[in-house]
Design a protein around this motif. Sequence first.
Motif, PDB file in Angstrom:
ATOM      1  N   MET A 101      25.863   7.583 -45.446  1.00 14.96           N
ATOM      2  CA  MET A 101      24.967   6.999 -44.452  1.00 14.96           C
ATOM      3  C   MET A 101      24.780   7.898 -43.237  1.00 14.96           C
ATOM      4  N   GLU A 102      25.381   9.076 -43.244  1.00 12.36           N
ATOM      5  CA  GLU A 102      25.225  10.004 -42.131  1.00 12.36           C
ATOM      6  C   GLU A 102      24.820  11.374 -42.650  1.00 12.36           C
ATOM      7  N   LEU A 103      24.049  12.068 -41.834  1.00 13.53           N
ATOM      8  CA  LEU A 103      23.628  13.423 -42.157  1.00 13.53           C
ATOM      9  C   LEU A 103      24.162  14.353 -41.074  1.00 13.53           C
ATOM     10  N   SER A 104      24.629  15.510 -41.483  1.00 14.45           N
ATOM     11  CA  SER A 104      25.121  16.501 -40.540  1.00 14.45           C
ATOM     12  C   SER A 104      24.582  17.863 -40.971  1.00 14.45           C
ATOM     13  N   PHE A 105      23.878  18.533 -40.046  1.00 12.81           N
ATOM     14  CA  PHE A 105      23.264  19.824 -40.355  1.00 12.81           C
ATOM     15  C   PHE A 105      23.639  20.853 -39.297  1.00 12.81           C
ATOM     16  N   PRO A 106      23.671  22.116 -39.700  1.00  9.53           N
ATOM     17  CA  PRO A 106      23.753  23.168 -38.685  1.00  9.53           C
ATOM     18  C   PRO A 106      22.383  23.279 -37.990  1.00  9.53           C
ATOM     19  N   ILE A 107      22.364  23.554 -36.713  1.00  9.21           N
ATOM     20  CA  ILE A 107      21.116  23.565 -35.955  1.00  9.21           C
ATOM     21  C   ILE A 107      20.287  24.845 -36.155  1.00  9.21           C
ATOM     22  N   LEU A 108      20.932  25.972 -36.455  1.00  5.57           N
ATOM     23  CA  LEU A 108      20.203  27.234 -36.558  1.00  5.57           C
ATOM     24  C   LEU A 108      19.088  27.239 -37.602  1.00  5.57           C
ATOM     25  N   PRO A 109      19.289  26.693 -38.820  1.00  3.89           N
ATOM     26  CA  PRO A 109      18.164  26.668 -39.769  1.00  3.89           C
ATOM     27  C   PRO A 109      16.955  25.884 -39.251  1.00  3.89           C
ATOM     28  N   PHE A 110      17.204  24.821 -38.472  1.00  2.00           N
ATOM     29  CA  PHE A 110      16.094  24.061 -37.898  1.00  2.00           C
ATOM     30  C   PHE A 110      15.290  24.923 -36.944  1.00  2.00           C
ATOM     31  N   MET A 111      16.014  25.596 -36.072  1.00  2.00           N
ATOM     32  CA  MET A 111      15.346  26.413 -35.061  1.00  2.00           C
ATOM     33  C   MET A 111      14.684  27.645 -35.687  1.00  2.00           C
ATOM     34  N   ARG A 112      15.406  28.324 -36.544  1.00  2.00           N
ATOM     35  CA  ARG A 112      14.907  29.564 -37.152  1.00  2.00           C
ATOM     36  C   ARG A 112      13.702  29.288 -38.054  1.00  2.00           C
ATOM     37  N   ASN A 113      13.762  28.227 -38.831  1.00  2.00           N
ATOM     38  CA  ASN A 113      12.723  27.963 -39.831  1.00  2.00           C
ATOM     39  C   ASN A 113      11.734  26.867 -39.438  1.00  2.00           C
ATOM     40  N   ARG A 114      11.886  26.301 -38.246  1.00  2.00           N
ATOM     41  CA  ARG A 114      10.956  25.275 -37.765  1.00  2.00           C
ATOM     42  C   ARG A 114      10.849  24.116 -38.756  1.00  2.00           C
ATOM     43  N   ILE A 115      11.999  23.602 -39.154  1.00  3.79           N
ATOM     44  CA  ILE A 115      12.093  22.531 -40.157  1.00  3.79           C
ATOM     45  C   ILE A 115      11.718  21.182 -39.533  1.00  3.79           C
ATOM     46  N   THR A 116      10.981  20.395 -40.287  1.00  2.00           N
ATOM     47  CA  THR A 116      10.674  19.023 -39.886  1.00  2.00           C
ATOM     48  C   THR A 116      11.480  18.082 -40.769  1.00  2.00           C
ATOM     49  N   VAL A 117      12.169  17.139 -40.146  1.00  2.00           N
ATOM     50  CA  VAL A 117      12.904  16.105 -40.879  1.00  2.00           C
ATOM     51  C   VAL A 117      12.229  14.781 -40.568  1.00  2.00           C
ATOM     52  N   GLN A 118      11.926  14.046 -41.630  1.00  2.00           N
ATOM     53  CA  GLN A 118      11.219  12.783 -41.471  1.00  2.00           C
ATOM     54  C   GLN A 118      11.885  11.715 -42.306  1.00  2.00           C
ATOM     55  N   GLY A 119      12.194  10.597 -41.685  1.00  2.00           N
ATOM     56  CA  GLY A 119      12.678   9.437 -42.416  1.00  2.00           C
ATOM     57  C   GLY A 119      11.490   8.637 -42.910  1.00  2.00           C
ATOM     58  N   LEU A 120      11.559   8.196 -44.157  1.00  2.00           N
ATOM     59  CA  LEU A 120      10.448   7.430 -44.730  1.00  2.00           C
ATOM     60  C   LEU A 120      10.892   6.023 -45.071  1.00  2.00           C
ATOM     61  N   SER A 121      10.006   5.097 -44.818  1.00  2.00           N
ATOM     62  CA  SER A 121      10.235   3.710 -45.213  1.00  2.00           C
ATOM     63  C   SER A 121       8.870   3.124 -45.551  1.00  2.00           C
ATOM     64  N   ILE A 122       8.704   1.860 -45.380  1.00  2.00           N
ATOM     65  CA  ILE A 122       7.448   1.201 -45.722  1.00  2.00           C
ATOM     66  C   ILE A 122       6.370   1.632 -44.734  1.00  2.00           C
ATOM     67  N   GLY A 123       5.216   1.998 -45.266  1.00  2.00           N
ATOM     68  CA  GLY A 123       4.098   2.422 -44.427  1.00  2.00           C
ATOM     69  C   GLY A 123       3.176   1.272 -44.097  1.00  2.00           C
ATOM     70  N   HIS A 124       2.030   1.616 -43.528  1.00  2.00           N
ATOM     71  CA  HIS A 124       1.071   0.588 -43.132  1.00  2.00           C
ATOM     72  C   HIS A 124       0.145   0.228 -44.295  1.00  2.00           C
TER      73      HIS A 124
END
Length: 173
Positions: A101-124
């Motif tokens: 139920m938890e996610l843990s990531f190193p921050i450098l790949p986010f910054m270096r690669n401009r990663i987008t993380v999106q949680g998905l659930s029910i849409g409109h």
Amino acid sequence: MCLCSTGGVSLFALQFATAFGLRAIVTSSSDEKLERARKLGAWQGINYRTQPAWDDAARELTNGLGVNHVLEMVGGDNARRSLNALAADGRLSIIGLLGAMELSFPILPFMRNRITVQGLSIGHRRAFERMNQAIEALAIKPVIDKVFGFDEVPQALQHLEKGPFGKIVITTT
């Protein structure tokens, strides 16, 4: 290029990706499921039991670039591998958390690669209606692993724990 697995939601995504001409890499612990995914349009398959560093395998398949979109269904340490498999400007869509139920990531790949993380659930509703129009126009059908009667719910749940290829259906008649 996207990366997904062989559960019902992932196979649905695979069918959409294929319909729109995208190349999809599918992960599974079963070579049989990977072969079935190829028949549904998967470009490549990676068995994460025989290749535990499946993120490295995905990078190799993409000549070191990585994939553009990963559908993360497990969470925990698997999500770290998903992050490692992403290309620059990639997207990590968190759809399920089967492992933790938890996610843990190193921050450098986010910054270096401009990663987008999106949680998905029910849409409109409008997105749901557009999706249904696309399903009809593209003739996408859900992948059904097995159908159980209502009196077989315990067996259906046991089958679900084994990791079906697609959806489990329980009928009420």
